[in-house]
Write an enzyme that holds these catalytic residues in place. Sequence first.
Site, mmCIF file in Angstrom:
data_model
loop_
_atom_site.group_PDB
_atom_site.id
_atom_site.type_symbol
_atom_site.label_atom_id
_atom_site.label_comp_id
_atom_site.label_asym_id
_atom_site.label_seq_id
_atom_site.Cartn_x
_atom_site.Cartn_y
_atom_site.Cartn_z
ATOM 1 N N LYS A 37 4.235 -17.857 8.530
ATOM 2 C CA LYS A 37 3.444 -18.100 9.725
ATOM 3 C C LYS A 37 2.940 -16.770 10.292
ATOM 4 C CE LYS A 37 5.447 -18.476 13.978
ATOM 5 N NZ LYS A 37 5.948 -17.224 14.534
ATOM 6 N N HIS A 83 10.519 -21.085 9.684
ATOM 7 C CA HIS A 83 11.917 -20.770 9.364
ATOM 8 C C HIS A 83 12.905 -21.615 10.166
ATOM 9 C CE1 HIS A 83 11.830 -18.057 12.891
ATOM 10 N NE2 HIS A 83 13.138 -18.109 12.868
ATOM 11 N N ASP A 110 2.905 -18.520 18.964
ATOM 12 C CA ASP A 110 4.064 -17.911 18.318
ATOM 13 C C ASP A 110 5.211 -18.904 18.138
ATOM 14 O OD1 ASP A 110 5.430 -15.594 17.292
ATOM 15 O OD2 ASP A 110 6.607 -15.547 19.136
ATOM 16 N N HIS A 146 7.456 -23.880 15.658
ATOM 17 C CA HIS A 146 8.882 -24.204 15.792
ATOM 18 C C HIS A 146 9.129 -25.365 16.763
ATOM 19 C CE1 HIS A 146 9.093 -20.496 13.706
ATOM 20 N NE2 HIS A 146 9.148 -19.689 14.735
ATOM 21 N N ARG A 203 0.815 -1.219 0.000
ATOM 22 C CA ARG A 203 0.000 0.000 0.000
ATOM 23 C C ARG A 203 0.847 1.267 0.000
ATOM 24 N NH1 ARG A 203 -3.670 -2.743 4.454
ATOM 25 N NH2 ARG A 203 -1.592 -3.495 4.876
ATOM 26 N N LYS A 233 10.214 -15.478 26.361
ATOM 27 C CA LYS A 233 10.886 -14.225 26.018
ATOM 28 C C LYS A 233 11.494 -13.656 27.289
ATOM 29 C CE LYS A 233 8.604 -13.037 21.778
ATOM 30 N NZ LYS A 233 9.578 -13.539 20.818
ATOM 31 N N LYS A 255 17.067 -23.688 9.307
ATOM 32 C CA LYS A 255 18.328 -23.548 10.051
ATOM 33 C C LYS A 255 19.174 -24.800 9.822
ATOM 34 C CE LYS A 255 16.226 -20.711 13.697
ATOM 35 N NZ LYS A 255 16.908 -19.461 13.912
ATOM 36 N N GLU A 313 14.654 -16.959 24.533
ATOM 37 C CA GLU A 313 14.973 -15.706 23.839
ATOM 38 C C GLU A 313 15.237 -14.613 24.864
ATOM 39 O OE1 GLU A 313 12.802 -14.986 19.994
ATOM 40 O OE2 GLU A 313 11.198 -15.679 21.299
HETATM 41 C C1 BG6 Z 1 9.362 -16.097 15.172
HETATM 42 C C2 BG6 Z 1 8.526 -15.552 16.299
HETATM 43 O O1 BG6 Z 1 8.667 -17.058 14.453
HETATM 44 O O2 BG6 Z 1 10.546 -16.662 15.698
HETATM 45 C C3 BG6 Z 1 9.300 -14.549 17.131
HETATM 46 O O3 BG6 Z 1 7.365 -14.941 15.773
HETATM 47 C C4 BG6 Z 1 10.608 -15.157 17.594
HETATM 48 O O4 BG6 Z 1 8.550 -14.114 18.245
HETATM 49 C C5 BG6 Z 1 11.358 -15.762 16.411
HETATM 50 O O5 BG6 Z 1 11.367 -14.136 18.224
HETATM 51 C C6 BG6 Z 1 12.595 -16.496 16.873
HETATM 52 O O6 BG6 Z 1 13.342 -16.865 15.763
HETATM 53 P P1 BG6 Z 1 14.906 -17.075 15.872
HETATM 54 O O7 BG6 Z 1 15.300 -17.538 14.505
HETATM 55 O O8 BG6 Z 1 15.508 -15.773 16.260
HETATM 56 O O9 BG6 Z 1 15.111 -18.112 16.931
#
Ligand code: BG6
Length: 494
Positions: free
Chosen positions: A150, A180, A237, A242, A48, A342, A184, A218
């Site tokens: 996602k 993702h 999340d 993951h 946009r 987190k 890795k 994290e």
């Molecule tokens: C994402 C989440 O999918 O993965 C985030 O939405 C998270 O909240 C992130 O911080 C962590 O990814 P990585 O690759 O930094 O471990």
Amino acid sequence: MKNTEGATAIIIFGVTGDLTHRKLIPALYELLIGKRLPENLSIIGLARRDWDDDAMRYHLGQGIAEFARSKPISNEVVNNLSDRMHYIQSSFNELDGYVKLRKKIENLDVANCLYYLAAPPETYSTIIKQLGAATTSKSSPGWTRIIVEKPYGNDLDSARALDGDVHQVFDESQIYRIDHYLGKETVQNILVFRFANGIFEPLWSRRNVDHIQITVAETVGVGSRAGYYEQSGVIRDMFQNHILQLLALTAMEAPVAFDANAVRDEKLKILKSLRPLTGNDAITNTYRAQYVAGFIDGQRVLGYKDEVGVNPASTTETYLAARLNIDNWRWAGVPFYIRSGKRLPRRVTEIDIHFNHVPLPLFGWKNLAGDAPNVLSLNIQPDEGITLTFGAKAPGPLNEIAPVKMHFDYEKTFGGEPPEAYERLLLDCLNGDATLFTRTDEVQAAWAFTTDILNAWKSSPVSNLPVYEAGTWGPVGAEDLISSQDSHTWHMPD
Ligand code: BG6
């Protein structure tokens, strides 16, 4: 490279957003340096914001300067990538924008189209419907694929509904759902480690394994994503995607071949063998908490409720620990403990396989490692590697067993950091390899399991979640979760 005859276009919806800036364009830059991109590639952005081709080139160039892995930045490669960029300004529901997109695809004589949904998830269905309505999805003569970021739905029903919409326009074989973590290198190494080595696989079952722990910690807080995170929490999340993927790769059987369907068939079996956590079982086998203010790396950080955009009465969990069981022949009776949060003291993702104890008391020997005599740790990030902890005789006249370690360090062995997940995933999709993407049945099985827990939490609402101080390893209740039934303790990452 396969499948690159004719011109190819990557069409990014949400090209002005954070993901494109931080991950996608820097990944394409790295792939271009490595000469892995199709010769005749265009990047078309649709969003946009009031940008044009030059603005897109400028902003994304900044993203490369800040986030590319290879330094120093090569202007030649940046210019090469910029020359391929085209911008279409349009809202996602305006059919006209898709007609312009179709014309652009035709003008550039594009044979192969890779659509990338990097836009907010609530726009996915609209984008897909409009792609179908403007027949943009059918306008190129070569292959057409779509990458969907996602979150893929926010519970089982919404994931099914989204699948329904996507399947109206794309066949399952064209759909690449991103997790993702699967991109890795060290996550892929789980399977290589297990199935390319004769010595570990025979130990990999209830006969020798006492329990398994998966930690995804994290240091970051919710940042600027409160709007999304408030509705999501750790369970949506990190856990549904993951963490369940890490668990599936750790627990699955060897696939009949190393191809997309064979690997995903085996992961699916694990997701379906998870013992459902419903009602009270969900409450007693999970532990949720929220961070309050504390210190990370010596810096004072806000509590979750004080973050911008968070409801001061929020009950969204920023920490989750759970005890899971896989009811199959290999894993019956072996608990899998997961935890993710987190604002924990360190960023670390690790899978720890704790092996059975031996009857040391028969010899009157004492293990100084206590609960954890033999642990195999798969260090996914940030210090990629594998560590085996075992007992050795401590020097001296007493028969005391001390924990010692054998360690493989990815960086020292192979030199340099592993490539970014998005490099591998974009490349695989361009090559038509879906092994590292999730299939519809897998996503739905993960949502089915997760939705049971969500429903149980909804039926027993809490007005105040337990808290943990930012910069600590989480709430005390999470210690009780792991120690109460089986007297285990959380593994302390090295
Ligand atoms: C994402 C989440 O999918 O993965 C985030 O939405 C998270 O909240 C992130 O911080 C962590 O990814 P990585 O690759 O930094 O471990």
